[in-house]
Write a protein that holds these residues in place. Structure first.
Motif, PDB file in Angstrom:
ATOM      1  N   HIS A 293      26.293  65.199 -49.615  1.00 58.77           N
ATOM      2  CA  HIS A 293      27.599  65.865 -49.552  1.00 58.77           C
ATOM      3  C   HIS A 293      28.357  65.473 -48.285  1.00 58.77           C
ATOM      4  CE1 HIS A 293      26.443  69.277 -52.575  1.00 58.77           C
ATOM      5  NE2 HIS A 293      26.804  68.160 -53.165  1.00 58.77           N
ATOM      6  N   TYR A 312      27.783  59.846 -56.428  1.00 59.57           N
ATOM      7  CA  TYR A 312      27.529  60.796 -57.509  1.00 59.57           C
ATOM      8  C   TYR A 312      26.103  60.649 -58.044  1.00 59.57           C
ATOM      9  CZ  TYR A 312      32.416  62.326 -58.063  1.00 59.57           C
ATOM     10  OH  TYR A 312      33.659  62.885 -57.876  1.00 59.57           O
ATOM     11  N   GLU A 315      23.780  62.202 -55.669  1.00 64.05           N
ATOM     12  CA  GLU A 315      23.924  63.653 -55.746  1.00 64.05           C
ATOM     13  C   GLU A 315      23.113  64.185 -56.932  1.00 64.05           C
ATOM     14  OE1 GLU A 315      27.536  66.938 -55.674  1.00 64.05           O
ATOM     15  OE2 GLU A 315      27.813  65.088 -56.818  1.00 64.05           O
ATOM     16  N   TYR A 319      20.041  66.943 -56.882  1.00 66.40           N
ATOM     17  CA  TYR A 319      20.011  68.141 -57.722  1.00 66.40           C
ATOM     18  C   TYR A 319      18.763  68.151 -58.606  1.00 66.40           C
ATOM     19  CZ  TYR A 319      24.717  69.878 -56.644  1.00 66.40           C
ATOM     20  OH  TYR A 319      25.817  70.420 -56.013  1.00 66.40           O
ATOM     21  N   GLU A 324      18.103  71.664 -60.396  1.00 63.15           N
ATOM     22  CA  GLU A 324      19.439  72.151 -60.796  1.00 63.15           C
ATOM     23  C   GLU A 324      19.937  71.292 -61.954  1.00 63.15           C
ATOM     24  OE1 GLU A 324      21.427  74.552 -59.926  1.00 63.15           O
ATOM     25  OE2 GLU A 324      20.710  75.349 -58.006  1.00 63.15           O
ATOM     26  N   THR A 326      22.068  71.667 -64.656  1.00 60.58           N
ATOM     27  CA  THR A 326      23.479  71.564 -65.021  1.00 60.58           C
ATOM     28  C   THR A 326      24.253  70.720 -64.022  1.00 60.58           C
ATOM     29  OG1 THR A 326      23.391  73.730 -66.103  1.00 60.58           O
ATOM     30  CG2 THR A 326      25.571  72.875 -65.529  1.00 60.58           C
ATOM     31  N   ARG A 327      24.048  70.972 -62.742  1.00 64.27           N
ATOM     32  CA  ARG A 327      24.747  70.208 -61.710  1.00 64.27           C
ATOM     33  C   ARG A 327      24.282  68.754 -61.683  1.00 64.27           C
ATOM     34  NH1 ARG A 327      24.671  74.810 -56.892  1.00 64.27           N
ATOM     35  NH2 ARG A 327      26.362  76.103 -57.769  1.00 64.27           N
ATOM     36  N   CYS A 328      23.015  68.542 -61.931  1.00 67.77           N
ATOM     37  CA  CYS A 328      22.495  67.176 -61.988  1.00 67.77           C
ATOM     38  C   CYS A 328      23.176  66.397 -63.115  1.00 67.77           C
ATOM     39  CB  CYS A 328      20.982  67.192 -62.197  1.00 67.77           C
ATOM     40  SG  CYS A 328      20.269  65.573 -62.551  1.00 67.77           S
ATOM     41  N   ARG A 330      25.989  66.964 -64.581  1.00 70.53           N
ATOM     42  CA  ARG A 330      27.411  66.745 -64.292  1.00 70.53           C
ATOM     43  C   ARG A 330      27.594  65.576 -63.326  1.00 70.53           C
ATOM     44  NH1 ARG A 330      30.795  67.689 -60.230  1.00 70.53           N
ATOM     45  NH2 ARG A 330      33.017  68.031 -60.674  1.00 70.53           N
ATOM     46  N   ALA A 331      26.793  65.530 -62.254  1.00 68.18           N
ATOM     47  CA  ALA A 331      26.916  64.446 -61.275  1.00 68.18           C
ATOM     48  C   ALA A 331      26.573  63.102 -61.907  1.00 68.18           C
ATOM     49  CB  ALA A 331      26.007  64.718 -60.075  1.00 68.18           C
TER      50      ALA A 331
END
Length: 484
Positions: A293, A312, A315, A319, A324, A326-328, A330-331
């Motif tokens: 980040h 990304y 990232e 995740y 994680e 959902t966040r994984c 998405r990235a």
């Protein structure tokens, strides 16, 4: 006097290691000789007393911390082993909280690289043998973004702003040759692993810092700092590749300082990306996420689509390490979408060209694979990983310039086959990786091969192909013993 209690923490780690008391004693003695502590002479009875609760003197606790960290591929601190440390653990930056000034950056890189070249040992450089993590790591790295007192970048001392008249005699052809040599070192690392040319890179880094003792026009000075940053980063990555984690981190931090002096935000973001990669390797997902980040924030106005896609993808890896899902996901999607915007005309520097379609698939496949380990619904994530990993393997098979990456993805594909209950296919892929591992110098790759073989042997004991793989690994991928 209180009765001495058995050291249960050390006993647990020792039991998991599979070492005998004699083997641990020999490794401690060997490492002590490498660091110049010739007074250390340990034997089986001494190891037994440590297990019974006796506290060894320095540098033995630090030596054991490093040995067990290398054995398990993650940080095992002195405290984890139930040992006391004479040197207090810093909570304010420790070995990475360095002054952000050009002269001190040059001095620190010069001293550290000289020590590396002279001492010829692994992991015993600088003032700390431990990896810095948590707030002690993140807070000093945030100063990468801090401008000078006037709000402008920190100034480089030149004749134009009060420094000495230009004393350097470096010609343009010589500077170009140094830059070309750095590109060549980078290619060697991708093809042959970090172990083969690490010392050559450190030596080149030390010579460049000698050049920075002179004064040059501002643009030449910036190019030299950029070159210093690239060489220090490469020394860090090679150290990471051969299992020298504290040294790798030190080089990464010094590279970030040099990148700041060069005013090169994109390269600084790459350094933070690889620091994040190291934290993922050591299963410190929260630290990895903070670092990536920070890289994204620091390069938000300068990153090309290719670098944004890399950020990304990393990232997503971070995740995945902390589960994680959902966040994984998405990235990972953002990495794919952004990569589709890459163009040959973007003017990406040489150091970014490694992030190809193959690398994109590799990172996302490993993210899904790691979710299968760290998040619920593991069959779903394993099935998501399989075609993406297969695509990465196919692309790397066609790329002779990235042999090590090809092997990593063969191991990754093997781990996915294990998750899907396909041990024969897993063994076939892993054996291909073993073949490559015998030809490159990458302890990071060797560790992945050993871990995958061990997992296969644990879960599919009795499968002939898995037994053959285990025998091949024992024969061709010996346990890591630091070079003296």
């Amino acid at each position: 006097m209180a009765e001495k209690q058995p050291n249960e923490k050390l006993t647990t780690w020792f039991g998991r290691s599979g070492w005998s008391k004699g083997e641990l004693a020999r490794q401690v003695n060997r490492r002590a000789r490498q660091m110049g502590a010739h007074h250390v002479s340990t034997d089986t009875s001494r190891v037994r007393r440590w297990l019974d609760g006796e506290q060894p003197r320095e540098p033995i606790p630090r030596i054991m911390s490093e040995l067990f960290s290398e054995r398990f591929g993650s940080v095992v601190s002195v405290e984890d082993l139930g040992l006391r440390t004479i040197v207090p653990v810093s909570t304010v930056g420790g070995g990475v909280d360095l002054p952000w000034s050009a002269p001190q950056t040059v001095q620190l890189i010069s001293e550290y690289s000289r020590s590396d070249l002279m001492l010829n040992r692994r992991g015993f450089l600088g003032t700390s043998l431990a990896l810095t993590a948590g707030a002690a790591l993140i807070e000093p790295m945030q100063r990468w973004l801090t401008p000078g007192p006037s709000g402008a970048p920190l100034p480089i001392l030149t004749a134009a702003n009060g420094g000495e008249p230009h004393s350097g005699r470096l010609s343009e052809p010589e500077l170009q040759l140094l830059e070309q040599t750095t590109v060549m070192f980078r290619q060697w690392d991708a093809q042959n692993g970090g172990g083969l040319r690490r010392k050559a890179v450190v030596g080149q880094l030390h010579e460049v810092t000698d050049l920075l003792q002179e004064t040059y026009p501002e643009q030449t000075t910036k190019r030299l700092f950029r070159l210093t940053a690239e060489l220090a980063h490469l020394a860090g990555f090679m150290s990471y590749d051969v299992g020298m984690h504290p040294s790798a981190q030190k080089y990464f931090v010094l590279a970030l300082h040099a990148a700041k002096e060069a005013g090169d935000r994109p390269f600084g973001a790459l350094i933070l990306t690889d620091m994040s990669r190291q934290m993922i390797h050591l299963d410190r997902g929260e630290d990895a996420l903070e670092l990536i980040h920070l890289a994204q924030y620091g390069s938000r106005d300068t990153a090309t689509p290719r670098q944004q896609a890399l950020l990304y993808a990393m990232e997503a890896r971070a995740y995945a390490t902390i589960g994680e899902a959902t966040r994984c996901a998405r990235a990972a999607r953002m990495a794919e979408d952004t990569f589709s915007d890459c163009r040959e005309t973007d003017g990406d520097p040489d150091w970014l060209k490694f992030f190809s379609e193959a690398e994109l698939n590799a990172e996302n496949a490993h993210s899904y694979r790691d979710l299968a380990y760290n998040a619920p619904r593991s069959p779903l994530f394993a099935s998501m990983s399989a075609p993406v990993m297969e695509r990465a393997v196919d692309l790397f098979r066609q790329d002779p310039g990235h042999v090590r990456s090809y092997a990593f993805n063969l191991v990754g594909m093997a781990s996915v086959h294990l998750l899907q209950g396909e041990p024969e296919e897993a063994a076939r892929m892993a054996e291909q990786a073993v073949e490559i591992a015998t030809k490159v110098r990458s302890e990071r790759l060797n560790t992945r091969v050993r871990k995958t073989s061990a997992a296969a042997s644990r879960d599919y004991k009795g499968v002939a192909e898995i037994s053959r793989l285990a025998d091949r690994v024992v024969q061709d991928i010996p346990e890591f013993i630091p070079a003296g």
